[in-house]
Design a protein around this motif. Structure first.
Motif, PDB file in Angstrom:
ATOM      1  N   ALA A  28       0.603  -1.100   0.023  1.00 26.50           N
ATOM      2  CA  ALA A  28       0.105  -0.049   0.036  1.00 26.50           C
ATOM      3  C   ALA A  28       0.907   1.433  -0.026  1.00 26.50           C
ATOM      4  CB  ALA A  28      -0.837   0.235   1.213  1.00 26.50           C
ATOM      5  N   VAL A  29       2.037   1.351   0.840  1.00 23.59           N
ATOM      6  CA  VAL A  29       2.785   2.322   0.936  1.00 23.59           C
ATOM      7  C   VAL A  29       3.798   2.642  -0.363  1.00 23.59           C
ATOM      8  CG1 VAL A  29       5.112   3.421   1.959  1.00 23.59           C
ATOM      9  CG2 VAL A  29       2.992   2.332   3.251  1.00 23.59           C
ATOM     10  N   THR A  30       3.824   1.631  -1.030  1.00 24.99           N
ATOM     11  CA  THR A  30       4.765   1.554  -2.589  1.00 24.99           C
ATOM     12  C   THR A  30       3.999   2.226  -3.259  1.00 24.99           C
ATOM     13  OG1 THR A  30       6.045  -0.389  -1.740  1.00 24.99           O
ATOM     14  CG2 THR A  30       6.077   0.210  -3.958  1.00 24.99           C
ATOM     15  N   GLU A  31       2.615   1.738  -3.553  1.00 25.09           N
ATOM     16  CA  GLU A  31       1.692   2.329  -4.520  1.00 25.09           C
ATOM     17  C   GLU A  31       1.468   3.802  -4.130  1.00 25.09           C
ATOM     18  OE1 GLU A  31      -2.652   1.466  -4.955  1.00 25.09           O
ATOM     19  OE2 GLU A  31      -2.615   3.360  -4.624  1.00 25.09           O
ATOM     20  N   VAL A  32       1.338   4.248  -3.195  1.00 28.08           N
ATOM     21  CA  VAL A  32       1.160   5.699  -2.859  1.00 28.08           C
ATOM     22  C   VAL A  32       2.535   6.701  -3.089  1.00 28.08           C
ATOM     23  CG1 VAL A  32       0.844   7.644  -0.899  1.00 28.08           C
ATOM     24  CG2 VAL A  32      -0.495   5.270  -1.254  1.00 28.08           C
ATOM     25  N   LEU A  33       3.561   6.062  -2.761  1.00 27.66           N
ATOM     26  CA  LEU A  33       4.962   6.885  -2.896  1.00 27.66           C
ATOM     27  C   LEU A  33       4.980   6.967  -4.499  1.00 27.66           C
ATOM     28  CD1 LEU A  33       6.996   5.844   0.169  1.00 27.66           C
ATOM     29  CD2 LEU A  33       5.723   7.963  -0.087  1.00 27.66           C
ATOM     30  N   GLU A  34       4.832   5.941  -5.054  1.00 23.12           N
ATOM     31  CA  GLU A  34       5.267   5.954  -6.499  1.00 23.12           C
ATOM     32  C   GLU A  34       4.402   7.017  -7.161  1.00 23.12           C
ATOM     33  OE1 GLU A  34       6.083   1.226  -7.650  1.00 23.12           O
ATOM     34  OE2 GLU A  34       4.077   1.936  -8.101  1.00 23.12           O
ATOM     35  N   THR A  35       2.960   7.064  -6.801  1.00 21.98           N
ATOM     36  CA  THR A  35       2.484   8.285  -7.708  1.00 21.98           C
ATOM     37  C   THR A  35       2.509   9.687  -6.878  1.00 21.98           C
ATOM     38  OG1 THR A  35       0.385   7.487  -5.925  1.00 21.98           O
ATOM     39  CG2 THR A  35       0.691   6.620  -8.372  1.00 21.98           C
ATOM     40  N   LEU A  36       3.205   9.771  -5.602  1.00 21.20           N
ATOM     41  CA  LEU A  36       3.431  10.885  -5.034  1.00 21.20           C
ATOM     42  C   LEU A  36       4.873  11.760  -5.728  1.00 21.20           C
ATOM     43  CD1 LEU A  36       2.322  10.787  -1.293  1.00 21.20           C
ATOM     44  CD2 LEU A  36       1.002  11.755  -3.135  1.00 21.20           C
ATOM     45  N   GLN A  37       5.502  11.038  -6.413  1.00 22.96           N
ATOM     46  CA  GLN A  37       6.765  11.518  -6.649  1.00 22.96           C
ATOM     47  C   GLN A  37       6.620  12.846  -7.503  1.00 22.96           C
ATOM     48  OE1 GLN A  37       9.842   8.530  -8.304  1.00 22.96           O
ATOM     49  NE2 GLN A  37       7.915   7.590  -8.779  1.00 22.96           N
ATOM     50  N   PRO A  38       5.632  13.260  -8.467  1.00 23.47           N
ATOM     51  CA  PRO A  38       5.715  14.536  -8.832  1.00 23.47           C
ATOM     52  C   PRO A  38       5.299  15.593  -7.653  1.00 23.47           C
ATOM     53  CG  PRO A  38       3.971  13.363  -9.618  1.00 23.47           C
ATOM     54  CD  PRO A  38       4.893  12.409  -8.998  1.00 23.47           C
ATOM     55  N   VAL A  39       4.674  15.191  -6.550  1.00 24.44           N
ATOM     56  CA  VAL A  39       4.321  16.248  -5.523  1.00 24.44           C
ATOM     57  C   VAL A  39       5.631  16.491  -4.777  1.00 24.44           C
ATOM     58  CG1 VAL A  39       2.944  16.494  -3.515  1.00 24.44           C
ATOM     59  CG2 VAL A  39       2.006  15.310  -5.493  1.00 24.44           C
ATOM     60  N   ALA A  40       6.392  15.441  -4.643  1.00 26.49           N
ATOM     61  CA  ALA A  40       7.720  15.634  -3.783  1.00 26.49           C
ATOM     62  C   ALA A  40       8.658  16.419  -4.656  1.00 26.49           C
ATOM     63  CB  ALA A  40       8.367  14.204  -3.515  1.00 26.49           C
ATOM     64  N   ALA A 432      -6.216  10.166  -7.241  1.00 22.86           N
ATOM     65  CA  ALA A 432      -6.530   9.961  -5.860  1.00 22.86           C
ATOM     66  C   ALA A 432      -5.581  10.237  -4.746  1.00 22.86           C
ATOM     67  CB  ALA A 432      -7.407   8.656  -5.831  1.00 22.86           C
ATOM     68  N   ASN A 433      -4.477   9.663  -4.948  1.00 25.42           N
ATOM     69  CA  ASN A 433      -3.424   9.420  -3.842  1.00 25.42           C
ATOM     70  C   ASN A 433      -3.005  10.879  -3.708  1.00 25.42           C
ATOM     71  OD1 ASN A 433      -3.377   6.685  -3.622  1.00 25.42           O
ATOM     72  ND2 ASN A 433      -1.755   6.359  -5.098  1.00 25.42           N
ATOM     73  N   ILE A 434      -2.778  11.782  -4.863  1.00 24.22           N
ATOM     74  CA  ILE A 434      -2.389  13.099  -4.821  1.00 24.22           C
ATOM     75  C   ILE A 434      -3.493  14.013  -4.183  1.00 24.22           C
ATOM     76  CG2 ILE A 434      -1.528  15.238  -6.104  1.00 24.22           C
ATOM     77  CD1 ILE A 434      -0.413  13.131  -8.330  1.00 24.22           C
ATOM     78  N   ALA A 435      -4.445  13.892  -4.588  1.00 21.65           N
ATOM     79  CA  ALA A 435      -5.508  14.889  -3.901  1.00 21.65           C
ATOM     80  C   ALA A 435      -5.861  14.582  -2.484  1.00 21.65           C
ATOM     81  CB  ALA A 435      -6.869  14.792  -4.960  1.00 21.65           C
ATOM     82  N   GLY A 436      -5.934  13.034  -2.047  1.00 23.82           N
ATOM     83  CA  GLY A 436      -5.928  12.950  -0.634  1.00 23.82           C
ATOM     84  C   GLY A 436      -4.708  13.353  -0.002  1.00 23.82           C
ATOM     85  N   PHE A 437      -3.709  13.190  -0.298  1.00 24.96           N
ATOM     86  CA  PHE A 437      -2.552  13.149   0.310  1.00 24.96           C
ATOM     87  C   PHE A 437      -2.232  15.069   0.416  1.00 24.96           C
ATOM     88  CE2 PHE A 437       2.004  15.002  -0.121  1.00 24.96           C
ATOM     89  CZ  PHE A 437       2.619  14.242   1.013  1.00 24.96           C
ATOM     90  N   LEU A 438      -2.674  15.752  -0.555  1.00 25.05           N
ATOM     91  CA  LEU A 438      -2.189  17.291  -0.480  1.00 25.05           C
ATOM     92  C   LEU A 438      -2.889  17.935   0.912  1.00 25.05           C
ATOM     93  CD1 LEU A 438      -1.803  18.333  -3.937  1.00 25.05           C
ATOM     94  CD2 LEU A 438      -0.161  18.350  -2.179  1.00 25.05           C
ATOM     95  N   LYS A 439      -4.149  17.658   1.205  1.00 23.38           N
ATOM     96  CA  LYS A 439      -5.013  18.116   2.143  1.00 23.38           C
ATOM     97  C   LYS A 439      -4.442  17.700   3.508  1.00 23.38           C
ATOM     98  CE  LYS A 439      -9.525  18.319   4.524  1.00 23.38           C
ATOM     99  NZ  LYS A 439     -10.762  17.576   4.346  1.00 23.38           N
ATOM    100  N   VAL A 440      -4.125  16.526   3.764  1.00 21.50           N
ATOM    101  CA  VAL A 440      -3.747  15.887   4.933  1.00 21.50           C
ATOM    102  C   VAL A 440      -1.864  16.385   5.240  1.00 21.50           C
ATOM    103  CG1 VAL A 440      -2.779  13.850   6.186  1.00 21.50           C
ATOM    104  CG2 VAL A 440      -4.809  13.697   4.661  1.00 21.50           C
ATOM    105  N   ALA A 441      -1.245  16.886   4.143  1.00 19.54           N
ATOM    106  CA  ALA A 441       0.050  17.203   4.118  1.00 19.54           C
ATOM    107  C   ALA A 441       0.121  18.812   4.771  1.00 19.54           C
ATOM    108  CB  ALA A 441       0.610  16.956   2.692  1.00 19.54           C
ATOM    109  N   GLU A 442      -0.814  19.481   4.065  1.00 19.91           N
ATOM    110  CA  GLU A 442      -0.861  20.829   4.558  1.00 19.91           C
ATOM    111  C   GLU A 442      -1.050  20.969   5.892  1.00 19.91           C
ATOM    112  OE1 GLU A 442       0.053  23.091   2.251  1.00 19.91           O
ATOM    113  OE2 GLU A 442      -0.406  22.430   0.263  1.00 19.91           O
ATOM    114  N   ALA A 443      -2.123  20.148   6.189  1.00 14.75           N
ATOM    115  CA  ALA A 443      -2.363  20.009   7.755  1.00 14.75           C
ATOM    116  C   ALA A 443      -1.445  19.739   8.796  1.00 14.75           C
ATOM    117  CB  ALA A 443      -3.650  19.310   7.979  1.00 14.75           C
ATOM    118  N   MET A 444      -0.616  18.680   8.369  1.00 12.51           N
ATOM    119  CA  MET A 444       0.431  18.256   9.022  1.00 12.51           C
ATOM    120  C   MET A 444       1.474  19.293   9.056  1.00 12.51           C
ATOM    121  SD  MET A 444       0.812  14.343   7.650  1.00 12.51           S
ATOM    122  CE  MET A 444       2.022  13.714   8.822  1.00 12.51           C
ATOM    123  N   LYS A 445       1.898  20.067   7.869  1.00  8.00           N
ATOM    124  CA  LYS A 445       2.971  20.986   7.963  1.00  8.00           C
ATOM    125  C   LYS A 445       2.470  22.189   8.973  1.00  8.00           C
ATOM    126  CE  LYS A 445       4.939  24.248   4.948  1.00  8.00           C
ATOM    127  NZ  LYS A 445       4.666  25.199   3.688  1.00  8.00           N
TER     128      LYS A 445
END
Ligand code: NDP
Length: 450
Positions: A28-40, A432-445
């Motif tokens: 599950a983590v691998t799939e998410v990190l793969e698609t988050l590369q452009p975000v990183a 889905a991974n990017i949209a879901g991640f960005l909101k949580v990431a902004e809150a964590m930051k």
């Protein structure tokens, strides 16, 4: 898609090292990190804030003993779990799975996925998951009640309406939620919305039972329409015959499709005349029986039963809706679907497609609706149940169903636009991974290193 970003490679290597015996979680983590590369790459501020390193580690993991006494007076011991993965955008929220295959790796993969799914709903819910290796199959009501009471006796110390709100999942339906709610109320002396999926007489929401299956069809309908297709006149293969499968069958049929399969962990039904859903509901919801009984019970003379659940993906269909369990479609099954002309796979179950299967979908230009987005209707409606509990009001079925539909349409729109924004148009998994991640990431930051 391999990870080429050096920083994310390091994050994944740490996850692999720390969780070496948990293949589902690593998957599950691998799939998410793969698609988050452009975000990183686009957001060095999130890298600097350690968001990627932090989001892959649960905030808290609780493992506990669940002792109970069976009908023969013998003491049984199961293991209980609750993983409180991420609370950046709201109280932990996620279901409880009761199945003999449950161990910490399954609960962590589900809890991790839940973070992104809950974020996509736009409701304020963090990610969590729990369960036990208890098997409700073949147990009497009394045994299930004693297990649920013992399970909740420990779990009640860690949850609460503003802390962590569990719900149903495989093996946890209305009966189990009722027993757990009763025990929580007795222990804490408070009547609060601490669980969702409750019965209608004690704070449950109309349409929660239907929500995951209906929501799956609302999402899939949007994805089909955006690509010039529709459920109307399509042949649909569905796996499972539990809560998600039953209501996906109901809604897909209502939208004009013919559903020709359902299954359980022993085998599958192929009914070329369209699944007789009343019979499935009677066998599964009322009698808790096996799906093979369908053939004797339906008036559809052409229906057949085949042992083994994997064969369900060899049936010719236009649209496949896996609604049973993780990794139920492997590369070989995905190839069989593609060879039979299937053009859309949309996931009711959590992580039902292996990485090989997903590669086959993309290689064959099939539409792919990932679980995090496609099955988010269940938790979204749990969020609506929480709102009704806080208001001390109950909304009508139409009101809840209307909101569910709107949420699923918005989720599709978010996945679609995030995929386009990051140069991966049509890849709704990445969206889905990017949209879901960005909101949580902004809150964590925003909340600092915590
Ligand atoms: P149920 O317990 O109601 O039904 C599960 C169905 O899947 C049953 O038909 C079961 O067959 C089958 N199944 C379970 N394990 C296996 C297995 N190892 N191999 C083959 N078939 C299996 O669960 P739900 O319908 O609630 O959940 C189904 C999926 O949907 C899960 O992945 C769950 O996480 C996901 N989901 C559920 C939500 C909900 O609101 N309920 C929300 C979002 C996702 P059998 O009876 O033989 O075990």
């Amino acid at each position: 898609m391999a990870i080429t970003n050096e920083y994310l490679k390091g994050v994944l290597a740490d996850v692999e090292k720390r969780n070496a015996n948990e293949p589902e979680f690593i998957q599950a983590v691998t799939e998410v990190l793969e698609t988050l590369q452009p975000v990183a790459e686009a957001r060095p501020d999130l890298v600097e804030a350690g968001v990627f390193d932090r989001i892959v580690e649960p905030e808290r993991q609780i493992i506990f003993r669940v002792p109970w006494v069976d009908d023969n007076g013998k003491v049984q011991v199961n293991r209980g779990f609750r993983v409180q993965f991420n609370s950046a955008i709201g109280p932990y929220k996620g279901g409880l799975r009761l199945h003999p295959s449950v161990y910490i790796g399954i609960i962590k993969f589900l809890g991790f996925e839940q973070i992104f799914k809950n974020s996509l709903t736009t409701l304020p819910m963090g990610g969590g998951k729990g369960g036990s290796d208890f098997d409700p199959k073949g147990k009497s009501d009394g045994e299930v009640m004693r297990f649920c009471q013992s399970f909740m006796t420990e779990l009640s110390k860690h949850i609460g309406a503003d802390t962590d709100v569990p719900a149903g999942d495989i093996g946890t339906g209305a009966r189990e939620i009722g027993f757990m709610f009763g025990q929580y109320k007795r222990l804490r002396n408070e009547f609060t919305g601490v669980l969702t999926g409750k019965g209608l007489t004690y704070g449950g929401s109309l349409a929660r039972t239907q929500a995951t299956g209906y929501g799956l069809c609302y999402f899939t309908d949007e994805m089909l329409k955006a690509n010039g297709k529709s459920f109307n006149g399509a042949t649909v293969a569905i796996s499972g015959s539990g809560n998600v499968a039953i209501y996906a069958t109901e809604k897909a049929t209502e939208l004009g499709a013919k559903v020709v399969t359902v299954s359980d962990s022993n085998g599958y039904i192929y009914d070329p005349d369209g699944i007789d859903l009343d019979v499935v509901k009677q066998i599964k919801e009322v009698e808790r029986g096996r799906i093979k009984e369908y053939v004797e019970r339906t008036s559809h003379a052409n229906a057949t039963y085949t042992e083994g659940c994997k064969g369900v993906w060899t049936v010719k269909c236009d649209i496949a809706l896996p609604c049973a369990t993780q990794n139920e479609i492997d590369g070989e099954s995905a190839k069989a679907l593609a060879a039979n002309g299937c053009y859309c796979v949309s996931e009711g179950a959590n992580m039902p497609s292996t990485p090989d299967a997903i590669e086959v979908y993309f290689a064959n230009n099939m539409l792919y609706g990932p679980a995090k987005a496609a099955n988010a209707g269940g938790v979204a409606t749990s969020g609506l149940e929480m709102s009704q509990n806080s208001e001390r009001l109950s909304w009508t079925f139409e009101e809840v169903d209307g909101k569910l539909k709107g949420i699923m349409q918005n989720i599709f729109a978010s996945c679609d636009s995030a995929a386009k924004e990051f140069g991966m148009e049509g890849n709704y998994m990445a969206g889905a991974n990017i949209a879901g991640f960005l909101k949580v990431a902004e809150a964590m930051k925003a909340q600092g290193v915590c």
